[in-house]
Design an enzyme around this catalytic site. Sequence first.
Site, PDB file in Angstrom:
ATOM      1  N   THR A 110      13.255 -32.541 -28.344  1.00 38.96           N
ATOM      2  CA  THR A 110      13.161 -33.938 -27.899  1.00 38.96           C
ATOM      3  C   THR A 110      14.426 -34.704 -28.246  1.00 38.96           C
ATOM      4  O   THR A 110      14.907 -35.520 -27.458  1.00 38.96           O
ATOM      5  CB  THR A 110      11.921 -34.626 -28.515  1.00 38.96           C
ATOM      6  N   CYS A 111      14.972 -34.429 -29.409  1.00 41.47           N
ATOM      7  CA  CYS A 111      16.175 -35.132 -29.857  1.00 41.47           C
ATOM      8  C   CYS A 111      17.350 -34.887 -28.912  1.00 41.47           C
ATOM      9  O   CYS A 111      18.093 -35.809 -28.572  1.00 41.47           O
ATOM     10  CB  CYS A 111      16.547 -34.692 -31.268  1.00 41.47           C
ATOM     11  N   SER A 112      17.516 -33.650 -28.471  1.00 40.71           N
ATOM     12  CA  SER A 112      18.638 -33.283 -27.611  1.00 40.71           C
ATOM     13  C   SER A 112      18.405 -33.583 -26.140  1.00 40.71           C
ATOM     14  O   SER A 112      19.337 -33.897 -25.410  1.00 40.71           O
ATOM     15  CB  SER A 112      18.955 -31.794 -27.755  1.00 40.71           C
TER      16      SER A 112
END
Length: 159
Positions: free
Chosen positions: A47-49
């Site tokens: 999700t972060c990337s």
Amino acid sequence: MIKVGDTIPDVTVTAATAGGPEQTTTNAIFAGKTVVLFAVPGAFTPTCSARHLPGFVENAQAFFDKGVDTIACIAVNDAFVMGAWGKDQGVEGKVVMLADGSGDFAKAVGLELDLVARGMGVRSQRYALIAKNGVVTHLGVEEGGAFEASKAETVLAAL
């Protein structure tokens, strides 16, 4: 847990810069500025990337147009990982990548996340905040794996 109206605690963090890691303090980052800080559980995580960091990169100019001086991403990773992730995501001139290697900042703001059982150690919760001259004016903390309160569009609307 930190809340609106609180002052950002002064903690040493490491900025991932083109010239290599540079130690700084949160006081130096926040003093006299409007700062958007968002925290992620880890660099290069799904999700972060795919969504979190890219949203801030894509909307950076809109933040600057609304008076934000600095957009910063912080994670409990080392500065070399944060630097590589920033390069991979094309953050230069848009988002400052901050390494909270030992989780000192996450602990100081009361937003640490225990992922020991998943083999990731103690990390940071996913959140975003706006601070003016070091005082929190907006805070969005994600609950139970959600991705709404801390995404770029939500933070931009809070300015």
